[in-house]
Design a protein around this motif. Structure first.
Motif, PDB file in Angstrom:
ATOM      1  N   GLN A 124      -6.051  -8.966   8.016  1.00 42.23           N
ATOM      2  CA  GLN A 124      -4.894  -7.947   7.680  1.00 42.23           C
ATOM      3  C   GLN A 124      -4.033  -8.293   8.922  1.00 42.23           C
ATOM      4  O   GLN A 124      -4.334  -8.301  10.061  1.00 42.23           O
ATOM      5  CB  GLN A 124      -5.335  -6.766   7.989  1.00 42.23           C
ATOM      6  CG  GLN A 124      -4.279  -5.544   7.166  1.00 42.23           C
ATOM      7  CD  GLN A 124      -4.249  -5.949   5.583  1.00 42.23           C
ATOM      8  OE1 GLN A 124      -5.110  -6.157   5.158  1.00 42.23           O
ATOM      9  NE2 GLN A 124      -2.882  -5.772   5.018  1.00 42.23           N
ATOM     10  N   ILE A 125      -2.712  -8.880   8.472  1.00 43.88           N
ATOM     11  CA  ILE A 125      -1.779  -9.182   9.464  1.00 43.88           C
ATOM     12  C   ILE A 125      -0.720  -7.786   9.480  1.00 43.88           C
ATOM     13  O   ILE A 125      -0.043  -7.448   8.608  1.00 43.88           O
ATOM     14  CB  ILE A 125      -0.952 -10.193   9.074  1.00 43.88           C
ATOM     15  CG1 ILE A 125      -1.695 -11.522   8.785  1.00 43.88           C
ATOM     16  CG2 ILE A 125       0.393 -10.506  10.144  1.00 43.88           C
ATOM     17  CD1 ILE A 125      -2.334 -11.757  10.173  1.00 43.88           C
ATOM     18  N   PRO A 126      -0.511  -6.964  10.811  1.00 44.01           N
ATOM     19  CA  PRO A 126       0.183  -6.058  10.865  1.00 44.01           C
ATOM     20  C   PRO A 126       1.661  -6.190  10.509  1.00 44.01           C
ATOM     21  O   PRO A 126       2.301  -7.311  10.475  1.00 44.01           O
ATOM     22  CB  PRO A 126       0.410  -5.675  12.343  1.00 44.01           C
ATOM     23  CG  PRO A 126      -0.848  -6.365  12.796  1.00 44.01           C
ATOM     24  CD  PRO A 126      -0.876  -7.536  12.017  1.00 44.01           C
ATOM     25  N   PRO A 127       2.393  -5.137   9.539  1.00 47.16           N
ATOM     26  CA  PRO A 127       3.840  -5.510   9.139  1.00 47.16           C
ATOM     27  C   PRO A 127       4.751  -5.873  10.241  1.00 47.16           C
ATOM     28  O   PRO A 127       5.670  -6.512  10.149  1.00 47.16           O
ATOM     29  CB  PRO A 127       3.958  -4.313   8.402  1.00 47.16           C
ATOM     30  CG  PRO A 127       2.779  -3.705   7.925  1.00 47.16           C
ATOM     31  CD  PRO A 127       1.893  -3.974   9.007  1.00 47.16           C
TER      32      PRO A 127
ATOM     33  N   LEU B 251       4.334   0.353   1.996  1.00 53.17           N
ATOM     34  CA  LEU B 251       4.257  -0.311   3.207  1.00 53.17           C
ATOM     35  C   LEU B 251       3.739  -1.787   2.624  1.00 53.17           C
ATOM     36  O   LEU B 251       2.987  -1.956   1.943  1.00 53.17           O
ATOM     37  CB  LEU B 251       3.212   0.289   3.901  1.00 53.17           C
ATOM     38  CG  LEU B 251       3.662   1.861   4.457  1.00 53.17           C
ATOM     39  CD1 LEU B 251       2.446   2.125   5.008  1.00 53.17           C
ATOM     40  CD2 LEU B 251       4.904   1.826   5.313  1.00 53.17           C
ATOM     41  N   ALA B 252       4.368  -2.763   3.273  1.00 53.79           N
ATOM     42  CA  ALA B 252       4.258  -4.264   2.999  1.00 53.79           C
ATOM     43  C   ALA B 252       2.613  -4.456   3.470  1.00 53.79           C
ATOM     44  O   ALA B 252       2.598  -4.015   4.785  1.00 53.79           O
ATOM     45  CB  ALA B 252       5.013  -5.133   3.668  1.00 53.79           C
TER      46      ALA B 252
ATOM     47  N   ALA C  84       0.991  -1.299   0.054  1.00 48.28           N
ATOM     48  CA  ALA C  84       0.013   0.118  -0.005  1.00 48.28           C
ATOM     49  C   ALA C  84       0.878   1.360  -0.086  1.00 48.28           C
ATOM     50  O   ALA C  84       2.101   1.151   0.508  1.00 48.28           O
ATOM     51  CB  ALA C  84      -0.958   0.078   1.048  1.00 48.28           C
ATOM     52  N   LEU C  85       0.222   2.299  -0.624  1.00 48.09           N
ATOM     53  CA  LEU C  85       1.317   3.702  -0.749  1.00 48.09           C
ATOM     54  C   LEU C  85       0.494   4.669   0.144  1.00 48.09           C
ATOM     55  O   LEU C  85      -0.716   4.972  -0.049  1.00 48.09           O
ATOM     56  CB  LEU C  85       1.353   3.904  -2.200  1.00 48.09           C
ATOM     57  CG  LEU C  85       2.002   3.088  -3.222  1.00 48.09           C
ATOM     58  CD1 LEU C  85       1.889   3.570  -4.609  1.00 48.09           C
ATOM     59  CD2 LEU C  85       3.512   2.848  -2.737  1.00 48.09           C
ATOM     60  N   GLN C  86       1.399   5.354   1.320  1.00 47.91           N
ATOM     61  CA  GLN C  86       0.922   6.268   1.710  1.00 47.91           C
ATOM     62  C   GLN C  86       1.546   7.696   1.207  1.00 47.91           C
ATOM     63  O   GLN C  86       2.813   7.769   1.398  1.00 47.91           O
ATOM     64  CB  GLN C  86       1.271   6.057   3.351  1.00 47.91           C
ATOM     65  CG  GLN C  86       0.639   7.199   4.121  1.00 47.91           C
ATOM     66  CD  GLN C  86       0.812   6.962   5.618  1.00 47.91           C
ATOM     67  OE1 GLN C  86       1.831   6.400   6.120  1.00 47.91           O
ATOM     68  NE2 GLN C  86      -0.037   7.561   6.835  1.00 47.91           N
ATOM     69  N   PRO C  87       0.609   8.457   0.707  1.00 48.67           N
ATOM     70  CA  PRO C  87       1.023   9.858   0.181  1.00 48.67           C
ATOM     71  C   PRO C  87       1.880  10.554   1.132  1.00 48.67           C
ATOM     72  O   PRO C  87       1.603  10.707   2.391  1.00 48.67           O
ATOM     73  CB  PRO C  87      -0.081  10.393  -0.155  1.00 48.67           C
ATOM     74  CG  PRO C  87      -1.351   9.361  -0.379  1.00 48.67           C
ATOM     75  CD  PRO C  87      -0.787   8.345   0.681  1.00 48.67           C
TER      76      PRO C  87
ATOM     77  N   PRO D  80       5.887  10.936  -8.584  1.00 49.06           N
ATOM     78  CA  PRO D  80       6.216  11.438  -7.088  1.00 49.06           C
ATOM     79  C   PRO D  80       7.651  10.497  -6.610  1.00 49.06           C
ATOM     80  O   PRO D  80       7.395   9.301  -7.165  1.00 49.06           O
ATOM     81  CB  PRO D  80       4.807  11.027  -6.553  1.00 49.06           C
ATOM     82  CG  PRO D  80       4.179   9.930  -7.454  1.00 49.06           C
ATOM     83  CD  PRO D  80       4.701  10.472  -8.731  1.00 49.06           C
ATOM     84  N   ASP D  81       7.962  10.761  -5.758  1.00 49.96           N
ATOM     85  CA  ASP D  81       9.058  10.161  -5.118  1.00 49.96           C
ATOM     86  C   ASP D  81       8.523   9.027  -4.264  1.00 49.96           C
ATOM     87  O   ASP D  81       7.442   9.476  -3.648  1.00 49.96           O
ATOM     88  CB  ASP D  81       9.922  10.874  -4.199  1.00 49.96           C
ATOM     89  CG  ASP D  81      10.839  11.709  -4.950  1.00 49.96           C
ATOM     90  OD1 ASP D  81      10.941  11.825  -6.063  1.00 49.96           O
ATOM     91  OD2 ASP D  81      11.368  12.867  -4.245  1.00 49.96           O
ATOM     92  N   VAL D  82       8.967   7.901  -4.311  1.00 51.06           N
ATOM     93  CA  VAL D  82       8.625   6.506  -3.793  1.00 51.06           C
ATOM     94  C   VAL D  82       9.554   6.034  -2.921  1.00 51.06           C
ATOM     95  O   VAL D  82      10.494   5.573  -3.315  1.00 51.06           O
ATOM     96  CB  VAL D  82       7.750   5.635  -4.690  1.00 51.06           C
ATOM     97  CG1 VAL D  82       7.332   4.286  -3.866  1.00 51.06           C
ATOM     98  CG2 VAL D  82       6.598   6.126  -5.391  1.00 51.06           C
ATOM     99  N   SER D  83       9.292   5.835  -1.639  1.00 52.88           N
ATOM    100  CA  SER D  83      10.080   5.237  -0.479  1.00 52.88           C
ATOM    101  C   SER D  83       9.633   3.456  -0.290  1.00 52.88           C
ATOM    102  O   SER D  83       8.546   3.743  -0.240  1.00 52.88           O
ATOM    103  CB  SER D  83      10.580   6.062   0.547  1.00 52.88           C
ATOM    104  OG  SER D  83       9.268   6.351   1.230  1.00 52.88           O
ATOM    105  N   LEU D  84      10.562   2.948   0.100  1.00 55.29           N
ATOM    106  CA  LEU D  84      10.340   1.643   0.783  1.00 55.29           C
ATOM    107  C   LEU D  84      11.151   1.524   1.991  1.00 55.29           C
ATOM    108  O   LEU D  84      12.580   2.106   2.132  1.00 55.29           O
ATOM    109  CB  LEU D  84      10.333   0.668  -0.014  1.00 55.29           C
ATOM    110  CG  LEU D  84      11.578   0.037  -0.678  1.00 55.29           C
ATOM    111  CD1 LEU D  84      11.504  -1.238  -1.147  1.00 55.29           C
ATOM    112  CD2 LEU D  84      12.057   0.897  -1.871  1.00 55.29           C
ATOM    113  N   ASN D  85      10.898   0.667   2.930  1.00 59.65           N
ATOM    114  CA  ASN D  85      11.697   0.465   4.120  1.00 59.65           C
ATOM    115  C   ASN D  85      12.620  -0.943   3.866  1.00 59.65           C
ATOM    116  O   ASN D  85      11.994  -2.150   3.322  1.00 59.65           O
ATOM    117  CB  ASN D  85      10.953   0.239   5.348  1.00 59.65           C
ATOM    118  CG  ASN D  85       9.898   1.351   5.718  1.00 59.65           C
ATOM    119  OD1 ASN D  85      10.340   2.282   6.082  1.00 59.65           O
ATOM    120  ND2 ASN D  85       8.672   1.367   5.618  1.00 59.65           N
ATOM    121  N   ILE D  86      13.726  -0.768   4.120  1.00 60.99           N
ATOM    122  CA  ILE D  86      14.843  -1.861   4.160  1.00 60.99           C
ATOM    123  C   ILE D  86      15.523  -1.980   5.585  1.00 60.99           C
ATOM    124  O   ILE D  86      16.158  -1.116   5.997  1.00 60.99           O
ATOM    125  CB  ILE D  86      15.657  -1.831   3.165  1.00 60.99           C
ATOM    126  CG1 ILE D  86      14.983  -1.785   1.624  1.00 60.99           C
ATOM    127  CG2 ILE D  86      16.657  -3.045   2.927  1.00 60.99           C
ATOM    128  CD1 ILE D  86      15.889  -1.861   0.527  1.00 60.99           C
TER     129      ILE D  86
END
Length: 751
Positions: free
Chosen positions: A535-538, A525-526, A507-510, A576-582
């Motif tokens: 729905q399982i919390p990440p 966000l995964a 899912a994408l949070q703006p 738009p810039d898109v970020s992801l968590n690693i």
């Protein structure tokens, strides 16, 4: 043993025996007294009838000559045919019948092409009323004869073999023997039938009671003595028997003996040196046995015993190699984690054991200043300290930063207190090469009695990673168990199924620019919707991914779906810039850089629009390696953000050491902006730090308009939160962007 038995059933190793026997033959060649003479036939003639007449004349002359020489037995080892001379045939027939007590005929194949009935035996005209013996010789694939049988069967009746009638006993025998080819063929008295025809009986002198074989012109290979008439093999076989030689020792007898000896070595628990001596004695015994068998004319099948020794030796060598290389960590010479799985039974349940993992921090930095021998001494000292009070427990080392060992829980009234004391000892400074080195260590422990050792080792590693030197240096797995969601093992099974079947989505949070109100970015966000639990919390399943070793796989799937969404937005001319968590733990080597390169290559997107949010930066142990990995990824055009800045150890040291482009202020401060002057002061300082350092500042966790306005006043550039927009599917973000482009109010969106 099973392999050898299979090979034996196929006679696969017979060539080895043939080679040994040929060696014995050459090694022990000798002259010997032979009581049986051999007559060479040399029939002449242009037609079959002429050749038959020539052969019959030579056979008739030989019979008469050796009858005068008082031969005890005359064996005609050639099929007789009627010729074009009836008188000659009558004379030969009369001579045969007149000497039927001492003359015998043979039957059998003399050459491969003679497979019809006529090729096997003499014409009935000559055979009627005569003694008939078998002259068949079993041959190997090289056309060599290594054993002869005492009889054959025809129509259910035994027909004695020729060689049995040539022995001194002269009667039927029941023993198969191996002809002794070490007897030189020159020892056999030889006559030429053509000469006997011209010279008469005067030249046919035999020992009293001698026997004669009138030989076939067809030839057979004899080991080490070339190609010779087949009748000579029967003569050698008879001589071998008369000398008490030719015993055949079959492979199963020797194999049982060698197997019993090896089994005795295994079960007797000999020391390594004694066991090696026993193996040497076995090998020596086989070598001596080969020589003795050759010397005494014994035909022994050694190949399968040699094969058993070779296979056993191979397995022992493999086991030794594993112990030395595969089961030992090369730098420390300590048993590795593969050895731990072997010793404790990786797939077994060990209810009385606690699995303990010790994580030593900053080992790579220490090793850069040490030689290989000094590194071994450093690791050995740590292992020796961990073994204190463990009653001989083995310490295992994985080659990186983890040591492991098992403890019997019943030995300790308070296991955690014991481990705290052990850690206090293990973290004392280590002296190597007249230098002192500090030791930083955390311990993780798994005491779960109902899971396999393999799973518990992974859990103990995860526990050691979660432990903190300052306030929680020993992390017990029961701490995980207090949180049911963290350690829901059925969830682990479903998670692996979800990963295997591509059930993890995003899912994408703006993210909004606070000056213009435009959507300028989004955080990926995964998301995982489980059929049983919804729905399982990440934070729940991401930890599980790490514990089962599938964090890289999850990261690759999230990255792939994130890049897919960027491509979809680029197709509509939105960028738009898109970020992801690693997780920072994935920057322990450059594997994460390889993963990102694989995904980015070939895509129609600008990598400058992708931001990597580094989480859990407290787990970075080697800033040099992490910086090198980050800079490699940044060369692709991507940017880096430090997530949750200001809490735990996402601190100024991390900002200083690593090349970040963005700071994300944690929701702890953002959520308290209205009611806490400290929160406002910290947030203002962080915004100023980002601005002065040339980094973008993003506030997360915006829950109301008042907080949003405060952030604007403080000069924050970007923000995200449920007040602005919940995380939404990529297609809904595209619709949101489209609505704003069309002039609609898209400032507030609740997904």
């Amino acid at each position: 043993m099973v392999v050898v038995l299979v090979l034996a059933s196929m006679r696969f190793l017979s060539p080895v025996d043939f080679t040994i026997w040929a060696f014995q033959t050459r090694l022990f060649e000798r002259a010997s007294v032979v009581d049986v003479a051999y007559v060479d036939l040399s029939p002449q003639g242009d037609t079959q009838a002429e050749a038959a007449a020539s052969l019959n004349r030579q056979v008739l002359a030989s019979i008469r000559a050796f009858k005068r020489a008082d031969a005890e037995l005359i064996a005609i080892n050639v099929p007789l045919r009627r010729s074009d001379s009836p008188s000659l045939d009558r004379d030969l027939r009369a001579e045969l019948i007149g000497n039927r007590d001492r003359v015998l005929l043979t039957q059998g194949n003399h050459r491969p092409e003679d497979q019809d009935a006529d090729g096997k035996r003499s014409d009935p005209y000559f055979e009627a009323g005569m003694q008939v013996v078998d002259n068949h010789l079993p041959k190997d694939f090289l056309d060599l004869v290594w054993s002869v049988e005492p009889f054959s069967k025809e129509d259910g009746e035994r027909v004695p073999s020729l060689w049995t009638r040539l022995t001194r006993v002269g009667g039927p025998l029941g023993t198969e023997i191996g002809p002794d080819y070490s007897i030189l063929i020159e020892s056999v008295p030889r006559f030429d039938a053509a000469q006997l025809m011209s010279q008469g009986a005067a030249e046919a002198r035999l020992p009293g009671g001698g026997k004669v074989v009138i030989g076939s012109p067809y030839e057979t290979r004899i080991s080490n003595q070339g190609i010779l008439p087949s009748g000579l093999i029967h003569i050698l076989a008879a001589t071998t028997y008369d000398q008490g030689r030719g015993l055949i020792v079959y492979w199963n007898v020797l194999l049982i003996g060698i197997f019993a000896a090896l089994l005795a070595c295994v079960v007797s628990r000999l020391s390594s040196s004694s066991r090696r001596q026993a193996y040497g004695i076995l090998v020596t015994a086989i070598v001596i046995g080969i020589f003795l068998a050759g010397a005494f004319g014994v035909r022994a099948e050694f190949s399968y015993s040699i094969a058993l020794l070779a296979i056993y030796g191979g397995f022992r060598a493999l086991a030794r190699y594993k112990r030395r290389h595969l089961l030992l960590e090369p730098r420390s010479r300590l048993p590795n984690f593969v050895a731990l799985h072997r010793d404790l039974g990786g797939d077994e349940i060990a209810p009385n054991l606690a699995i303990v993992v010790a994580k030593v921090a900053r080992l790579d930095s220490v090793f850069t200043t040490l030689s290989p021998s000094e590194q071994e001494r450093y690791l050995r000292q740590i292992a020796d300290r961990l073994a204190i009070g463990q009653n001989g427990s083995t310490i295992y080392y994985d080659g990186g930063k983890y040591f492991a060992f098992a403890l019997k829980t019943a030995q300790f009234e308070d296991l955690e207190a014991h481990l705290r004391g052990l850690r206090a000892i293990a973290t004392q400074s280590v002296e190597v090469g007249a230098r002192l080195f500090d030791v930083s260590m955390t311990l993780g422990v798994d005491q779960d009695a109902y899971r396999t050792v393999s799973n518990r080792l992974s859990s103990a590693i995860a526990a050691a990673d979660r432990a903190r030197e300052a306030y929680r240096p020993v992390f017990m797995i029961t701490d995980f168990q207090s949180d049911k969601e963290d350690w829901d093992y059925s969830l682990q099974t479903r998670l692996e199924h979800a990963l295997s079947h591509d059930r993890i989505d995003i899912a994408l949070q703006p993210q909004f620019d606070l000056a213009s109100g435009d959507i300028v970015g989004a955080e990926a966000l995964a998301r995982w919707f489980d059929e049983e639990q919804g729905q399982i919390p990440p934070e729940r399943f991401i930890g599980q991914c790490e514990r089962v070793g599938r964090l890289d796989e999850l990261t690759e799937r999230v990255l792939s779906k994130t890049l897919d969404s960027i491509e979809a937005m680029s197709a509509n001319e939105w960028a738009p810039d898109v970020s992801l968590n690693i997780s920072a733990i994935q920057f322990a080597d450059e594997g994460i850089a390889d993963l990102i390169e694989r995904q980015i290559v070939g895509r129609a997107i600008d990598p400058k629009g992708v931001t990597i949010e580094l989480t859990e930066t407290a787990r970075i142990e080697n800033f040099v390696l992490a910086r090198r990995t980050i800079e490699r990824i940044k060369q692709l055009g991507m940017k880096f953000s430090i997530d949750d800045f200001g809490i735990q150890t996402a601190n100024l040291e991390t900002i200083y050491e690593l090349p970040f482009d963005e700071i994300k202020i944690d929701r702890l401060f953002i959520g308290n902006l209205r009611q806490s002057t400290k929160a406002r002061a910290i947030t203002s300082s962080l915004i100023g730090l980002a601005r002065d350092s040339g980094m973008v500042c993003v506030a997360e966790g915006i829950e109301d308009n008042a907080t949003l306005e405060l952030l604007k006043e403080l000069g924050c550039e970007r923000a995200q939160g449920y007040f602005l927009s919940r995380p939404i599917p990529p297609k809904d973000l595209i619709n949101l962007l489209k609505s704003r482009t069309d002039g609609l109010d898209g400032r507030r969106y609740h997904g």
